[in-house]
Structure formats: structure tokens, C-alpha cells
Write a protein that holds these residues in place. Structure first.
Motif, PDB file in Angstrom:
ATOM      1  N   UNK A   1       0.825  -1.217   0.000  1.00 28.97           N
ATOM      2  CA  UNK A   1       0.000   0.000   0.000  1.00 28.97           C
ATOM      3  C   UNK A   1       0.857   1.264   0.000  1.00 28.97           C
ATOM      4  N   UNK A   2       1.514   1.570   1.106  1.00 26.46           N
ATOM      5  CA  UNK A   2       2.252   2.836   1.205  1.00 26.46           C
ATOM      6  C   UNK A   2       3.224   2.790   2.378  1.00 26.46           C
ATOM      7  N   UNK A   3       3.930   3.902   2.561  1.00 24.06           N
ATOM      8  CA  UNK A   3       4.820   4.037   3.715  1.00 24.06           C
ATOM      9  C   UNK A   3       4.048   4.734   4.834  1.00 24.06           C
ATOM     10  N   UNK A   4       4.242   4.253   6.060  1.00 18.99           N
ATOM     11  CA  UNK A   4       3.673   4.923   7.228  1.00 18.99           C
ATOM     12  C   UNK A   4       4.105   6.395   7.214  1.00 18.99           C
ATOM     13  N   UNK A   5       3.159   7.299   7.467  1.00 24.28           N
ATOM     14  CA  UNK A   5       3.509   8.726   7.453  1.00 24.28           C
ATOM     15  C   UNK A   5       4.286   9.135   8.698  1.00 24.28           C
ATOM     16  N   UNK A   6       4.315   8.253   9.689  1.00 22.11           N
ATOM     17  CA  UNK A   6       5.115   8.538  10.895  1.00 22.11           C
ATOM     18  C   UNK A   6       6.570   8.167  10.613  1.00 22.11           C
ATOM     19  N   UNK A   7       7.449   9.170  10.699  1.00 20.38           N
ATOM     20  CA  UNK A   7       8.866   8.960  10.390  1.00 20.38           C
ATOM     21  C   UNK A   7       9.675   9.188  11.667  1.00 20.38           C
ATOM     22  N   UNK A   8      10.555   8.244  11.959  1.00 22.75           N
ATOM     23  CA  UNK A   8      11.338   8.343  13.191  1.00 22.75           C
ATOM     24  C   UNK A   8      12.821   8.514  12.858  1.00 22.75           C
ATOM     25  N   UNK A   9      13.336   9.687  13.143  1.00 25.68           N
ATOM     26  CA  UNK A   9      14.778   9.903  13.016  1.00 25.68           C
ATOM     27  C   UNK A   9      15.425   9.418  14.308  1.00 25.68           C
ATOM     28  N   UNK A  10      16.469   8.624  14.201  1.00 27.26           N
ATOM     29  CA  UNK A  10      17.118   8.088  15.400  1.00 27.26           C
ATOM     30  C   UNK A  10      18.577   8.494  15.408  1.00 27.26           C
ATOM     31  N   UNK A  11      19.031   8.866  16.595  1.00 21.57           N
ATOM     32  CA  UNK A  11      20.417   9.298  16.752  1.00 21.57           C
ATOM     33  C   UNK A  11      21.036   8.501  17.890  1.00 21.57           C
ATOM     34  N   UNK A  12      22.174   7.893  17.597  1.00 20.58           N
ATOM     35  CA  UNK A  12      22.898   7.155  18.635  1.00 20.58           C
ATOM     36  C   UNK A  12      24.194   7.896  18.945  1.00 20.58           C
ATOM     37  N   UNK A  13      24.315   8.380  20.185  1.00 17.59           N
ATOM     38  CA  UNK A  13      25.594   8.915  20.652  1.00 17.59           C
ATOM     39  C   UNK A  13      26.385   7.764  21.261  1.00 17.59           C
ATOM     40  N   UNK A  14      27.601   8.061  21.723  1.00 18.96           N
ATOM     41  CA  UNK A  14      28.392   7.023  22.392  1.00 18.96           C
ATOM     42  C   UNK A  14      27.591   6.428  23.542  1.00 18.96           C
ATOM     43  N   UNK A  15      27.659   5.127  23.690  1.00 20.50           N
ATOM     44  CA  UNK A  15      26.958   4.346  24.729  1.00 20.50           C
ATOM     45  C   UNK A  15      25.449   4.220  24.494  1.00 20.50           C
TER      46      UNK A  15
END
Ligand SMILES: O=C(O)CCC(=O)C(=O)O
Ligand SMILES: [Fe+2]
Length: 483
Positions: free
Chosen positions: A88-102
């Protein structure tokens, strides 16, 4: 400069989808996605989720335009069908994720995003927004099972690559030990046609069910992640759907013949009352906790105790006024239960079980476990406290009248976190866990005498007045078992 797009299958030895579309996005596109405004807006992993699970920063946005643009780029690479579901489509909810050290995202399954009973996500979509040269660690790693020690496949992030994989695959975002890693993730949605007359009993929840409650002999209530409470008759037909909570509903408790209370991740508790037409109405809402309400138990007429992710237990009246506060736990209080007289017991993420005299706000006993204690059940007849923990163990503690430990027995338990425990009768106990099983135990012998299966975690149990066992699961179903 653009490089050629190539497809790399990561798990050739399974039928489950898991592949990379390499170089689908250019460096410029990735930098645009991760613009400076977004880079400045990441949020810490808040106390909404236990930190043993994930502690990376996130920025969640709802953007149908951006989602449509991303879908347009990926869609020719996606399977048109998965079983009887159609792309069908892509979920309109988009999650940007950032990993710092640890920071990390421990081994998990991605949750299904439910739009309706006929539209849900099947695949995870993840764009790697920067290169592994900018950080250390941070691979995406796949495992065959929840517990297997061998890595099945691993991937070192390359900017612009897209990973597509089935929600049924166990995986982790390995700890980043230096630098910063960025990904953008969403889900690919599929739809299916609903066949005539295919409606299962008690079907209607979108996603996890957290709690079920027999309100009277003919009425079952269920609540969950979709923020609704369903009212069912015992044929599994929906009678009413109660809305009002702004987030997952985790607990419910009956207060009297007409009234029950619900508690939610929105920090609120709501009182619902049945009117003369047997329809439930919202009477009032209040928030006495500063985080998710995890459990509610009736203490006495007009008073209840609630436990929460703010580490506290509060004794509250039906006007929402706090009468007592029990604050000694140092982490989430997963459940509070009533003992006899003025006593309560609670279990916590802090690895303890505490017994309280709520009238004078005092903790009178602490029992120590070696991992988080997730669920609790008290049997007044035998003065026994039964608890289930993070490592799947069930402890049966026989107590003296002043709550000293007389004898403690350990049942084999579950292959995964124990989520719920229910007393069935003088001899039998039921439990549900993250091994997707319902287990029936003979309390005396400690032997498991029966087992039932769900497709996902078993989160709640109830007994009908004619002696059948109801189990509710993260798989969105409520099942009825003969015992
Ligand atoms: O960061 C990763 O490599 C994995 C992230 C992940 O599994 C998720 O966001 O659900
Ligand atoms: Fe994931």
C-alpha cells in the motif's frame, strides 16, 4: 555524483524479507533529510520505555508528503504481496534516530503499526543517514531467535543505503562506542480484503492488548495500545468502544457494580460508569502520577491504589484526591495488589517486592529478587504472594500473618519475561509470558499441567464465571480456553 543502485539480500537462508537497497539516496538527499533544524530537535529516550530496551535519541514527525516521496523511491524494490496482503504505502510517521556514544537499541522485534484491521505494517524501512566512518560500533545485527548467541547477519551502515526487513526478524542496533550514528525509520504498510463472515470473536483491537477485565458475568472489557476500551458480550461481540485516553491503556479495575477505572500512558486515570441503558459513560479524569499508570487495584469501598512509572504508589479516592503516597521504590512500580486488612504489596523494576501498611504510609517488608519483578498475585486463603520476573521465573512466597517469609518455591516459569499471573482455584495457577504461552500450574507440586499458545506476548488473563480462561495478547487477540 551518483553510484548505481544495487540489491543485497542479507538473509538468503530464510523466506522472510531482509535486503538492502544500496545507494538509493545520495549524500545530498541524506543531508537534506537530516537538516540542521531536525538535528537540533532530537529528544532523549524518555521514561516512557524502560532503558534496558533502548536509550537512543529520537525525533518523531508525521509528514505525509515526505513519506510519499520516500515511498516513491523505494516502491519498485518492494514485494507487491506478502501472503494475502497487498503493498500500500509508507507509514507517514517517520522516526529519526540518533545514537551517541553508549547508546543502543537492544535485540527486539519491530512493532506492527495498525491503521485498521485490514491495513497494517509488515516490513521495516530504514535509511542509513550517515557512514560508519563517522562512528564506532552501531552495526545492525540480525539473530535467528530472541536468545541465540550467534549473529545471523550484520550490516555496517553506509550513507544512503536502505534496509527493508520483515517485522518477524529479531535484530538490534548495536551500541555506538564513539561518534554519532543517524538513521531514519518507518514501516511499509500492506492492505487486505476482508472476507465476508470472517470476523473472529473479540476482534477489533489494533495492536497490543494490555488488560482484560470481567466486569460482570456477561461483560468483558479489554484495553490496549490503540487507546480504546472495548466492551464485549461473552460471544465476543462488541457492545461499545470507549474513547478518551490519549495513549496506550495499561490497566483497569472494577470499583463497584457500575464503575471501573482505567489508567494510561497519557498519565491519566479515567472513571467510567454504566448508566441505566447499560452503556458506559466517562465520569471524570484526573492525573495523580507524573508518568505512565501501570496498575490499579481496589483497596476498599471508594478507594484504590495506583502504581506508576514515576516509581510511586498512590492511594486515591474516586474524586481523584490523593489520600496516601508510598514512595520507596527506586524504579517503575509494575503492579500493586491488595493483601488483607490495611496491607498492600508491590513489585518493581528495582528488583524488589515491598509490603506496605498504607494507612501509615510505611513499607514493612522488602523481598529482594535478582532482576525486575513484573507481576504479582496475592492469595488470601494461603497468605501467599506469587511474583513473576524478567528472567521468566515464578516465585511462590508463603508468608506468616505478619508477612515474614515462611517458605519460597520457584516454578520453572516462562522462557521470557512473565507478564501476568492469575489464581484459578485452590490448586491451579495460570501465568502468561513473553514466550507467547499461557501456562497452568499445580501450585502444590509446581508442575506445569497445561499450555496454550498465542502469536505474541501473553499480557493479561481472566476467568469467566463458567470457569473458562481468557487470555489477551500483544497479537491483538483474546482467546478462550477450557481448563
Ligand atoms: O539502528 C539500528 O541499526 C536498528 C534500529 C532499529 O532496530 C529500530 O529503530 O527499530
Ligand atoms: Fe528495530
Amino acid at each position: 555524483m551518483s553510484s548505481t543502485i544495487t540489491i543485497r539480500n542479507l538473509l538468503p537462508d530464510t523466506d522472510l524479507v531482509c535486503f538492502l537497497v544500496c545507494s538509493l539516496f545520495t549524500k545530498e538527499e541524506c543531508d537534506n533529510l537530516l537538516n540542521s533544524e531536525r538535528k537540533a530537535s532530537f529528544q532523549k529516550a524518555i521514561s516512557n520505555y524502560p532503558t534496558y530496551y533502548r536509550n537512543n535519541d529520537r525525533l518523531v514527525i508525521d509528514d505525509s508528503q515526505l513519506s510519499a516521496y520516500l515511498f516513491d523511491k523505494i516502491k519498485s524494490h518492494l514485494p507487491d504481496h506478502i501472503e494475502n496482503w497487498t503493498l500500500a504505502e509508507l507509514n507517514t510517521r517517520l522516526r529519526f534516530c540518533k545514537y551517541n556514544a553508549n547508546q543502543y537499541f537492544h535485540r527486539h522485534l519491530d512493532g506492527i503499526h495498525y491503521v485498521s484491521t485490514t491495513k497494517q505494517s509488515k516490513l521495516t524501512f530504514m535509511i542509513y543517514l550517515n557512514n560508519a566512518e563517522e562512528f564506532e560500533g552501531g552495526r545492525t545485527v540480525f539473530y535467528k531467535t530472541k536468545d541465540s548467541t550467534d549473529i545471523w547477519a550484520s550490516y555496517v551502515p553506509q550513507q544512503g543505503d536502505v534496509m527493508i526487513f520483515d517485522h518477524n526478524l529479531w535484530h538490534e542496533g548495536e551500541e555506538v562506542t564513539n561518534g554519532e550514528k543517524f538513521v531514519l525509520r518507518s514501516d511499509i504498510l500492506y492492505t487486505k480484503e476482508l472476507e465476508e463472515n470472517s470476523k473472529e470473536p473479540f476482534s477489533g483491537h489494533l495492536g497490543y492488548i494490555w488488560k482484560i477485565l470481567m466486569f460482570d458475568n456477561e461483560t468483558l472489557l479489554s484495553a490496549g495500545r490503540d487507546k480504546t476500551i472495548h466492551v464485549w458480550n461473552m460471544n465476543g461481540e462488541s457492545r461499545q468502544t470507549l474513547r478518551g485516553h490519549q495513549n496506550s491503556i495499561l490497566c483497569m479495575e472494577k470499583m463497584n457494580e457500575r464503575t471501573f477505572i482505567s489508567g494510561s500512558r497519557d498519565k491519566q486515570m479515567k472513571i467510567w460508569k454504566r448508566n441505566d441503558n447499560r452503556m458506559f459513560e466517562l465520569i471524570s479524569s484526573f492525573s495523580v502520577h507524573s508518568a505512565t499508570v501501570l496498575s490499579i487495584c481496589k483497596v476498599t469501598k471508594g478507594f484504590f491504589a495506583s502504581s506508576a512509572a514515576d516509581n510511586s504508589i498512590k492511594i486515591v479516592n474516586l474524586n481523584g484526591q490523593i489520600q496516601h503516597e508510598l514512595i520507596e521504590h527506586t524504579n517503575w512500580v509494575w503492579q500493586v495488589v491488595k493483601l488483607h486488612d490495611d496491607y498492600l504489596a508491590s513489585c518493581s523494576e528495582d528488583q524488589t517486592i515491598k509490603v506496605w501498611n498504607y494507612k501509615n504510609d510505611k513499607c514493612i517488608r522488602t523481598f529482594y529478587d535478582h532482576c525486575s519483578v513484573i507481576c504479582l498475585m496475592y492469595d488470601q486463603m494461603t497468605n501467599t504472594l506469587v511474583s513473576g520476573n524478567f528472567q521468566g521465573e515464578i516465585m511462590v512466597r508463603e508468608l506468616s500473618s505478619d508477612f515474614n517469609e515462611i517458605q519460597t518455591k520457584k516454578l520453572d516459569g516462562h522462557n521470557g519475561i512473565v507478564r501476568t499471573i492469575l489464581k484459578l482455584n485452590e490448586t491451579l495457577l495460570a501465568s502468561g509470558g513473553e514466550d507467547n504461552k499461557v501456562k497452568i500450574w499445580n501450585i502444590q507440586s509446581g508442575i506445569c499441567v497445561q499450555e496454550f499458545q498465542h502469536d505474541n506476548f501473553v499480557q493479561a488473563l481472566e476467568l469467566t464465571n463458567d470457569g473458562k480462561l481468557l487470555s489477551a495478547s500483544y497479537d491483538g487477540t483474546i482467546k478462550v480456553w477450557k481448563i
